[in-house]
Design a protein around this motif. Structure first.
Motif, PDB file in Angstrom:
ATOM      1  N   VAL A  47       4.534  -7.687  21.154  1.00 43.05           N
ATOM      2  CA  VAL A  47       3.966  -6.898  20.052  1.00 43.05           C
ATOM      3  C   VAL A  47       4.359  -5.422  20.090  1.00 43.05           C
ATOM      4  O   VAL A  47       4.522  -4.819  19.014  1.00 43.05           O
ATOM      5  CB  VAL A  47       2.436  -7.093  19.979  1.00 43.05           C
ATOM      6  CG1 VAL A  47       1.722  -6.471  21.163  1.00 43.05           C
ATOM      7  CG2 VAL A  47       1.881  -6.559  18.670  1.00 43.05           C
ATOM      8  N   PRO A  48       4.547  -4.761  21.246  1.00 43.67           N
ATOM      9  CA  PRO A  48       4.998  -3.359  21.161  1.00 43.67           C
ATOM     10  C   PRO A  48       6.326  -3.208  20.422  1.00 43.67           C
ATOM     11  O   PRO A  48       6.501  -2.270  19.625  1.00 43.67           O
ATOM     12  CB  PRO A  48       5.106  -2.941  22.630  1.00 43.67           C
ATOM     13  CG  PRO A  48       4.126  -3.820  23.344  1.00 43.67           C
ATOM     14  CD  PRO A  48       4.241  -5.139  22.645  1.00 43.67           C
ATOM     15  N   ARG A  49       7.274  -4.113  20.656  1.00 41.74           N
ATOM     16  CA  ARG A  49       8.555  -4.037  19.944  1.00 41.74           C
ATOM     17  C   ARG A  49       8.375  -4.363  18.463  1.00 41.74           C
ATOM     18  O   ARG A  49       9.035  -3.771  17.606  1.00 41.74           O
ATOM     19  CB  ARG A  49       9.571  -4.987  20.572  1.00 41.74           C
ATOM     20  CG  ARG A  49       9.995  -4.558  21.956  1.00 41.74           C
ATOM     21  CD  ARG A  49      11.158  -5.359  22.500  1.00 41.74           C
ATOM     22  NE  ARG A  49      11.531  -4.848  23.817  1.00 41.74           N
ATOM     23  CZ  ARG A  49      12.593  -5.237  24.489  1.00 41.74           C
ATOM     24  NH1 ARG A  49      13.424  -6.129  23.969  1.00 41.74           N
ATOM     25  NH2 ARG A  49      12.852  -4.732  25.687  1.00 41.74           N
ATOM     26  N   LEU A  50       7.488  -5.299  18.169  1.00 37.50           N
ATOM     27  CA  LEU A  50       7.228  -5.641  16.777  1.00 37.50           C
ATOM     28  C   LEU A  50       6.656  -4.434  16.034  1.00 37.50           C
ATOM     29  O   LEU A  50       7.065  -4.115  14.915  1.00 37.50           O
ATOM     30  CB  LEU A  50       6.269  -6.828  16.714  1.00 37.50           C
ATOM     31  CG  LEU A  50       6.060  -7.498  15.355  1.00 37.50           C
ATOM     32  CD1 LEU A  50       5.627  -8.945  15.554  1.00 37.50           C
ATOM     33  CD2 LEU A  50       5.031  -6.780  14.521  1.00 37.50           C
ATOM     34  N   LEU A  51       5.710  -3.744  16.670  1.00 34.30           N
ATOM     35  CA  LEU A  51       5.119  -2.556  16.049  1.00 34.30           C
ATOM     36  C   LEU A  51       6.154  -1.452  15.867  1.00 34.30           C
ATOM     37  O   LEU A  51       6.164  -0.768  14.833  1.00 34.30           O
ATOM     38  CB  LEU A  51       3.948  -2.065  16.896  1.00 34.30           C
ATOM     39  CG  LEU A  51       2.588  -2.666  16.557  1.00 34.30           C
ATOM     40  CD1 LEU A  51       1.581  -2.375  17.657  1.00 34.30           C
ATOM     41  CD2 LEU A  51       2.086  -2.140  15.216  1.00 34.30           C
ATOM     42  N   ASP A  52       6.997  -1.251  16.868  1.00 38.47           N
ATOM     43  CA  ASP A  52       8.060  -0.249  16.729  1.00 38.47           C
ATOM     44  C   ASP A  52       8.939  -0.565  15.522  1.00 38.47           C
ATOM     45  O   ASP A  52       9.319   0.338  14.751  1.00 38.47           O
ATOM     46  CB  ASP A  52       8.918  -0.208  17.995  1.00 38.47           C
ATOM     47  CG  ASP A  52       8.217   0.439  19.176  1.00 38.47           C
ATOM     48  OD1 ASP A  52       7.184   1.109  18.973  1.00 38.47           O
ATOM     49  OD2 ASP A  52       8.699   0.254  20.316  1.00 38.47           O
ATOM     50  N   GLY A 110      -5.749  -4.324  19.756  1.00 41.79           N
ATOM     51  CA  GLY A 110      -5.777  -3.001  20.352  1.00 41.79           C
ATOM     52  C   GLY A 110      -4.461  -2.261  20.222  1.00 41.79           C
ATOM     53  O   GLY A 110      -4.436  -1.020  20.139  1.00 41.79           O
ATOM     54  N   PHE A 111      -3.347  -2.992  20.192  1.00 48.33           N
ATOM     55  CA  PHE A 111      -2.044  -2.350  20.007  1.00 48.33           C
ATOM     56  C   PHE A 111      -1.946  -1.734  18.609  1.00 48.33           C
ATOM     57  O   PHE A 111      -1.413  -0.633  18.448  1.00 48.33           O
ATOM     58  CB  PHE A 111      -0.919  -3.368  20.205  1.00 48.33           C
ATOM     59  CG  PHE A 111      -0.714  -3.792  21.625  1.00 48.33           C
ATOM     60  CD1 PHE A 111       0.096  -3.059  22.474  1.00 48.33           C
ATOM     61  CD2 PHE A 111      -1.322  -4.937  22.120  1.00 48.33           C
ATOM     62  CE1 PHE A 111       0.300  -3.449  23.788  1.00 48.33           C
ATOM     63  CE2 PHE A 111      -1.126  -5.338  23.430  1.00 48.33           C
ATOM     64  CZ  PHE A 111      -0.313  -4.596  24.269  1.00 48.33           C
ATOM     65  N   ALA A 141      -1.755   2.275  17.521  1.00 50.58           N
ATOM     66  CA  ALA A 141      -0.688   2.776  16.654  1.00 50.58           C
ATOM     67  C   ALA A 141      -1.222   3.425  15.383  1.00 50.58           C
ATOM     68  O   ALA A 141      -0.442   3.816  14.508  1.00 50.58           O
ATOM     69  CB  ALA A 141       0.263   1.637  16.292  1.00 50.58           C
ATOM     70  N   GLY A 142      -2.547   3.538  15.271  1.00 43.42           N
ATOM     71  CA  GLY A 142      -3.150   4.173  14.110  1.00 43.42           C
ATOM     72  C   GLY A 142      -3.372   3.251  12.937  1.00 43.42           C
ATOM     73  O   GLY A 142      -3.575   3.719  11.807  1.00 43.42           O
ATOM     74  N   ILE A 143      -3.360   1.945  13.185  1.00 45.66           N
ATOM     75  CA  ILE A 143      -3.600   0.956  12.128  1.00 45.66           C
ATOM     76  C   ILE A 143      -4.932   0.285  12.415  1.00 45.66           C
ATOM     77  O   ILE A 143      -5.051  -0.491  13.380  1.00 45.66           O
ATOM     78  CB  ILE A 143      -2.478  -0.095  12.070  1.00 45.66           C
ATOM     79  CG1 ILE A 143      -1.123   0.581  11.891  1.00 45.66           C
ATOM     80  CG2 ILE A 143      -2.744  -1.094  10.937  1.00 45.66           C
ATOM     81  CD1 ILE A 143       0.060  -0.374  12.054  1.00 45.66           C
ATOM     82  N   PRO A 144      -5.985   0.554  11.636  1.00 45.26           N
ATOM     83  CA  PRO A 144      -7.283  -0.099  11.869  1.00 45.26           C
ATOM     84  C   PRO A 144      -7.136  -1.613  11.864  1.00 45.26           C
ATOM     85  O   PRO A 144      -6.431  -2.184  11.021  1.00 45.26           O
ATOM     86  CB  PRO A 144      -8.140   0.383  10.696  1.00 45.26           C
ATOM     87  CG  PRO A 144      -7.511   1.682  10.280  1.00 45.26           C
ATOM     88  CD  PRO A 144      -6.036   1.484  10.494  1.00 45.26           C
ATOM     89  N   ALA A 145      -7.798  -2.278  12.829  1.00 42.79           N
ATOM     90  CA  ALA A 145      -7.598  -3.717  13.012  1.00 42.79           C
ATOM     91  C   ALA A 145      -8.908  -4.428  13.274  1.00 42.79           C
ATOM     92  O   ALA A 145      -9.837  -3.869  13.873  1.00 42.79           O
ATOM     93  CB  ALA A 145      -6.635  -3.959  14.179  1.00 42.79           C
ATOM     94  N   VAL A 146      -8.968  -5.662  12.816  1.00 44.69           N
ATOM     95  CA  VAL A 146     -10.052  -6.576  13.169  1.00 44.69           C
ATOM     96  C   VAL A 146      -9.433  -7.916  13.523  1.00 44.69           C
ATOM     97  O   VAL A 146      -8.258  -8.188  13.237  1.00 44.69           O
ATOM     98  CB  VAL A 146     -11.075  -6.758  12.021  1.00 44.69           C
ATOM     99  CG1 VAL A 146     -11.861  -5.487  11.779  1.00 44.69           C
ATOM    100  CG2 VAL A 146     -10.387  -7.241  10.750  1.00 44.69           C
ATOM    101  N   VAL A 147     -10.239  -8.780  14.136  1.00 47.58           N
ATOM    102  CA  VAL A 147      -9.818 -10.122  14.500  1.00 47.58           C
ATOM    103  C   VAL A 147     -10.569 -11.096  13.606  1.00 47.58           C
ATOM    104  O   VAL A 147     -11.801 -11.032  13.508  1.00 47.58           O
ATOM    105  CB  VAL A 147     -10.118 -10.420  15.979  1.00 47.58           C
ATOM    106  CG1 VAL A 147      -9.583 -11.793  16.376  1.00 47.58           C
ATOM    107  CG2 VAL A 147      -9.526  -9.341  16.869  1.00 47.58           C
ATOM    108  N   CYS A 148      -9.851 -11.983  12.938  1.00 54.34           N
ATOM    109  CA  CYS A 148     -10.498 -12.952  12.049  1.00 54.34           C
ATOM    110  C   CYS A 148      -9.514 -14.075  11.764  1.00 54.34           C
ATOM    111  O   CYS A 148      -8.481 -13.856  11.132  1.00 54.34           O
ATOM    112  CB  CYS A 148     -10.931 -12.282  10.743  1.00 54.34           C
ATOM    113  SG  CYS A 148     -11.880 -13.348   9.632  1.00 54.34           S
TER     114      CYS A 148
END
Length: 372
Positions: free
Chosen positions: A142-147, A321-322, A326-333
């Protein structure tokens, strides 16, 4: 739409994407499908180029919109007693069995099914499908995906991570930090232990120290926990052991907790390990926590789409959390039950996929120009 989702789930389950294997066959199939629908498709690879992330974006290249995040890898089936082939979707009594059905190819299949609607709709806000590799072994992809996402698309408004929650919204979970601490001493014949330097004794003392701070930190989804998962060292009963390795982890509630626990462990090792022992500390897993309180945008969107409230803490870690970091608000659902994850005869109910299809249909409407 559920019949299309189930057909796609059958195809996805048929790919053995256990984390120890390549996921490129699945990636190729999914990327071709999304490309044929007109998505902007990007792949980002691991260092071996045996695994890849998929980023597929629909709609305008503007800020805002939603990321639908999932992972393509699954845990092993070795030493599990399955009633059917784990890599062949099998339905019994409304339950769809197969490795990854709950964790989390059910959600991925629903996203791929909904992508047809994304492609046909005049979207005002982008919808991104982000599928990572190696989530099950430490969220390595996921870090590479976010980059890749942040380099080539505008920052999304929210991220929804589709791990199995029964479509209930999770707004927080602990992180996960894993360490490999290695003690190297000097071998000697056990008839004269003083001629050597045992690696096991300081390792055992360190395990005892971790136990003491573990008792202080608490437990459960809202408490930091510590666990020693493996101790390995020595060669024979009559040899002073020259090597011992301790694999341990802790799950912090906040980034501050993470820094404090790691600092405590490193300070202990610096003062307690004898000079004749060589020490190395490798932090090989780092999954940041998802902290509540700053995720109102993501919570509002997930609620509007039909996510079940009130939001709850998740007992397991995710990639959320990643995105938050990165400044993108996130939830799990997402669909399915975490109780089924990693189990023999893993399953997801048809009804869960139907709920996810409805959730994603509402997302299409939310992102469309008609809704703005």
């Amino acid at each position: 739409m559920t019949s299309a989702t189930i057909s796609l789930l059958e195809e996805l389950v048929g790919f053995d994407t256990t984390s120890s294997r390549s996921n490129l066959a699945l990636v190729s199939r999914v990327a071709d499908r999304l490309d044929s629908l007109g998505a902007r498709v990007r792949l980002s690879y691991d260092d071996t180029r045996a695994k890849a992330n998929i980023l597929a974006s629909f709609g305008p290249q503007v800020s805002g919109g939603v990321v639908l995040s999932g992972h393509t890898d699954v845990v092993p089936v070795a030493d599990q007693a399955w009633s059917s082939d784990p890599f062949r979707l099998t339905e019994r009594d409304g339950r769809l069995h197969g490795r990854g059905t709950a964790d989390m190819k059910g959600f991925v299949a629903a996203c791929l099914s909904a992508a047809t609607g994304f492609a046909r709709t005049d979207l005002a806000r982008p919808i991104h499908i982000a599928l990572s590799y190696d989530e099950e072994v430490g969220c390595l992809g996921v870090p590479r995906l976010l980059d890749d996402l942040l380099a080539h698309e505008q920052k999304p408004e929210v991220a929804i991570i589709g791990e199995p929650t029964g479509m209930r919204i999770g707004d927080r979970h602990r992180g996960f930090l894993g360490f490999r601490t290695r003690f190297e001493g000097r071998a000697a014949h056990s008839s004269d232990p003083g001629a050597g330097a045992s690696a096991i004794y300081p390792a055992a003392d360190f395990v005892g120290f971790l136990k003491t701070i573990g008792h202080r930190t608490g437990a459960g989804a809202d408490g930091t926990t510590i666990n020693v998962g493996r101790i390995e060292g020595g060669t024979a009963i009559n040899i002073v052991p020259s090597l011992c390795e301790v694999l341990w982890e802790f799950r912090p509630v906040t980034a501050i907790d993470a820094a404090e626990i790691e600092a405590l462990a490193r300070a202990y090792l610096a003062r307690a390990v004898p000079d004749d022992i060589r020490l190395s500390i490798l932090r090989d897993i780092h999954v940041p926590p998802l902290s509540a309180g700053s995720e109102q945008a993501a919570l509002a969107v997930a609620t509007a789409l039909g996510g079940i409230t009130p939001p709850l803490p998740m007992p397991f870690g995710t990639e959320a959390g990643f995105f938050q970091a990165a400044g993108i608000p996130a939830v799990v659902c997402g669909p399915g039950s975490i109780a089924q994850a990693h189990q023999p005869d893993e399953w997801i109910a048809r009804a869960e996929l139907e709920a996810t299809d409805a959730f994603l249909a509402r997302l299409t409407g939310w992102a469309s120009r008609e809704a703005t």
